[in-house]
Design an enzyme around this catalytic site. Structure first.
Site, PDB file in Angstrom:
ATOM      1  N   SER A 102     -53.064 -28.883  33.633  1.00  0.00           N
ATOM      2  CA  SER A 102     -52.759 -29.448  34.966  1.00  0.00           C
ATOM      3  C   SER A 102     -51.452 -28.874  35.498  1.00  0.00           C
ATOM      4  O   SER A 102     -51.249 -29.378  36.586  1.00  0.00           O
ATOM      5  CB  SER A 102     -53.003 -30.878  35.142  1.00  0.00           C
ATOM      6  OG  SER A 102     -54.429 -31.193  34.813  1.00  0.00           O
ATOM      7  N   GLU A 113       0.755  -1.224   0.076  1.00  0.00           N
ATOM      8  CA  GLU A 113       0.053   0.170   0.008  1.00  0.00           C
ATOM      9  C   GLU A 113       0.851   1.307   0.046  1.00  0.00           C
ATOM     10  O   GLU A 113       0.247   2.449  -0.369  1.00  0.00           O
ATOM     11  CB  GLU A 113      -1.052   0.155   1.208  1.00  0.00           C
ATOM     12  CG  GLU A 113      -2.122  -1.077   1.238  1.00  0.00           C
ATOM     13  CD  GLU A 113      -3.024  -0.841   0.066  1.00  0.00           C
ATOM     14  OE1 GLU A 113      -3.367   0.439  -0.283  1.00  0.00           O
ATOM     15  OE2 GLU A 113      -3.555  -1.739  -0.637  1.00  0.00           O
TER      16      GLU A 113
END
Length: 657
Positions: free
Chosen positions: A375, A99
């Site tokens: 239940s 770069e």
């Protein structure tokens, strides 16, 4: 200014301009002012580079399981800021080599590099090389939009020089390495390393460093995930550049080139815990806000146990598939199930499944859905009675019962599942066989409001209808609420509010949330043990027999609503409280005979079997105030030598103050 007409030789009229000295001065002043104004308007509002000292880029927030394993990541930009010294040197020089090879020798703008790029581009007839330095790229990313214009370039150059003047080269390179975009939502080398290589950036090899350095030029084109061949070519170019510039030897470059390009198939991290993660996100977003949550770089530690979560997910999926196959003659609409597993000691949620498939439905049936428990609600009635002085050997009547509404004149006659009556039964037998009529009578005797109060103490927060049908579980609850209530029985009467998050740390490792169990004494330990002992009987002799296969102490209760539209199996061991539910989102029958034991029971047993596989059986602690006496199971009377059906029942010696 004076304009005088004169006669040119060609006979045309013209105007001759004869500026005076004052005019010249005035023009220069106007021109100077215009230039100054233009400069001021365009360059006095340049970004202040000193703001970098307070710069906190968006960072990934991470969610961890109870053992520190990463569960999921939250981000707008996938980024993890790492200190400069944690980034390996071979990655730093790889970036520099490809770069900005003169990074440490120029002052922000590399005029030699710009000239070289212009020549190469001219001969190529296209853009083949850029002249921007690392500092210029950083300036552009941090302070400017992507627009291409001469003015932006001038501003960028000025800011670049300011950055170089104020910060060291290493500081600039560190900012760049943490900021640069590297594809697939990854910003910075650390996030890219985890995404592409599956490892911490400090552990990457030379070849892997070159692979990451290949990405800034064109993250999409050189991605190893989508273009492995192009990625390999670009990586090898980076290695060659590094060797040319003396950062590595040719032998090092050749060796690194032989390594294959890693191709990692992307797997969503949270695929085994999406409902759990969704709840964690919603909880924290309400307290901290979206910005902090998605950009703050938080470390979020949770109660989730990944091993248990995977078992839970598989148990639910397999259980639902079995039910669907069993009822294949009926059209199926995406049957759903849910499971919650909690640590009774502290309320930590260890596993949570909110549905069959999160990808097709994000609705969480464990936390968001309110359904009739049937239940499975009955233990609330029985523990209320125990607290009021009832003993498990007390007799209840299972005989026809009719109630008439004095205002409407309508009658209600509760029925047992079997549509039969058994006459006098012990409180134990009524619960074991899940008899409706004795339970309604018991609720009538202990008082509806007392039962509602007990349910509230046990963590049931939703509306509870103040009528006798409450005994049959007609008021809706969530699976999480009901599981926490059962966990209270396992914890000797101490209720723990369900907890999913333990600690939250900010990006600097400072703790910002530290959660401790929210606990209260919901009922005394004697009552908690007696209801547990009764629910152990449900497993040994009642509707929960399917859990006997575990061959260890467990307490449980089933729940089934009218027309088999909801199936529940709730229970616990000393170590773990677990609730399982099966049903459709739109209330409709699961299938003929699909009771809580039949539909939800196998899911619960499958989970517990594997979850406790390597744990030796443990026993529920017996309070000092509890004694055991042999009684006749049929009538609750003390047993003698002629008693045929003898059981040992748990009694409290005396009432606690």
């Amino acid at each position: 200014m004076v304009l005088e007409p004169f006669l040119p030789t060609d006979g045309r009229i013209n105007l001759k301009y004869k500026p005076s000295a004052m005019t010249v001065i005035l023009l220069l002043a106007v021109l100077g002012g215009a230039v100054s104004g233009w400069i001021i308007s365009h360059f006095t509002n340049l970004p202040q580079v000193q703001s970098l000292e307070e710069y906190h880029p968006s960072e990934v927030s991470r969610i961890f399981a109870d053992d520190g394993t990463l569960i999921d990541e939250l981000f707008i930009e996938r980024r993890e800021v790492v200190p400069f010294d944690r980034i390996p040197n071979h990655l730093k020089v790889a970036i520099i080599a490809v770069e900005d090879s003169r990074f440490y020798s120029h002052h922000g703008i590399d005029f030699k590099g710009v000239s070289r790029a212009m020549v190469r581009n001219l001969f190529a007839g296209r853009i083949v090389e850029g002249g921007s330095t690392i500092t210029q790229q950083l300036s552009k990313v941090l302070f400017f939009s992507p627009e291409k214009s001469l003015m932006r370039k001038i501003k960028e150059a000025i800011v670049t020089l300011q950055i170089e003047k104020r910060y060291t080269k290493n500081q600039i390179l560190g900012l760049y390495l943490n900021q640069i975009y590297l594809g697939t939502g990854c910003y910075g080398v650390s996030a890219a390393s985890r995404r592409y290589l599956g490892k911490d950036v400090s552990d990457i090899t030379l070849s892997e460093a070159a692979l990451l350095a290949a990405l800034p030029k064109s993250p999409g084109k050189y991605s190893p995930l989508s273009n492995p061949e192009e990625s390999e070519k670009r990586r090898n170019l980076v290695l060659a550049r590094m060797a040319e510039q003396g950062f590595i030897t040719s032998a090092d470059a050749e060796k690194a080139e032989k390594e294959p390009v890693p191709i990692r198939a992307y797997q969503p991290i949270s695929k085994n815990a999406p409902y759990f993660v969704q709840e964690v996100v919603q909880e924290l977003e309400s307290r901290l806000g979206k910005k902090v949550l998605y950009q703050g770089g938080l470390s979020i530690h949770t109660t989730l146990n990944l091993r248990l979560q995977k078992i839970a997910q598989e148990s639910v999926r397999q259980g639902l598939k079995t039910i669907a196959e069993r009822n294949r003659h009926k059209p199926q609409a995406q049957l759903q199930g849910a499971l919650v597993a909690m640590d009774p000691e502290n309320g930590q949620v260890k596993a949570l499944v909110g549905g069959y498939d999160f990808a097709t439905s994000q609705f969480d049936r464990a936390l968001q859905a309110r359904r009739q428990p049937g239940s499975a609600f009955k233990p609330m009635v029985y523990v209320t009675a125990i607290e009021k002085g009832y003993q498990p050997s007390d007799i209840l009547m299972d005989t026809p019962l009719v109630f008439t509404d004095p205002q409407t004149g309508k009658t209600w006659s509760p029925r047992n599942y079997s549509h039969e009556f058994t006459g006098p039964v012990t409180l134990r037998r009524a619960l074991e066989k899940s008899l409706n009529i004795p339970t309604v009578r018991l609720l009538q005797d202990v008082g509806i409001q007392n039962c509602v109060d007990m349910a509230r103490r046990l963590g049931i927060e939703g509306p509870l209808q103040p009528n006798l049908s409450l005994a049959l579980g007609t008021s809706e609850v969530t699976l999480l609420e009901l599981t926490a209530a059962y966990a209270t029985f396992a914890a000797q009467g101490v209720y723990s509010s369900p907890m999913l998050i333990t600690q939250v740390y900010d990006r600097n490792g400072r703790i910002i949330e530290n959660h401790q169990p929210e606990q209260r004494i919901a009922l005394d330990e004697d009552a908690a043990f007696q209801i547990t002992y009764l629910l152990e009987g449900v497993v040994q002799s009642g509707t929960g027999k399917i859990a006997r296969s575990l061959n260890r102490p467990v307490a449980a209760k089933t729940g089934t609503t009218d027309d088999y539209s909801d199936a529940w199996f709730m229970g616990y061991s000393p170590e773990l409280a677990v609730g399982a539910w099966v049903g459709y989102d739109v209330r409709m029958p699961i299938g003929p005979g699909e009771t809580g034991s039949m539909a939800a029971g196998p899911i619960w047993v499958s989970f517990m079997q594997e979850a406790l596989e390597h744990k030796a059986p443990s026993y529920f602690p017996i309070p000092s105030n509890i004694v055991f006496k042999k009684i006749d199971a049929r009538n609750g009377e003390p047993a003698d030598s002629g008693t045929e059906d003898v059981i040992e029942e748990a009694f409290r010696l005396k009432r606690r103050p």
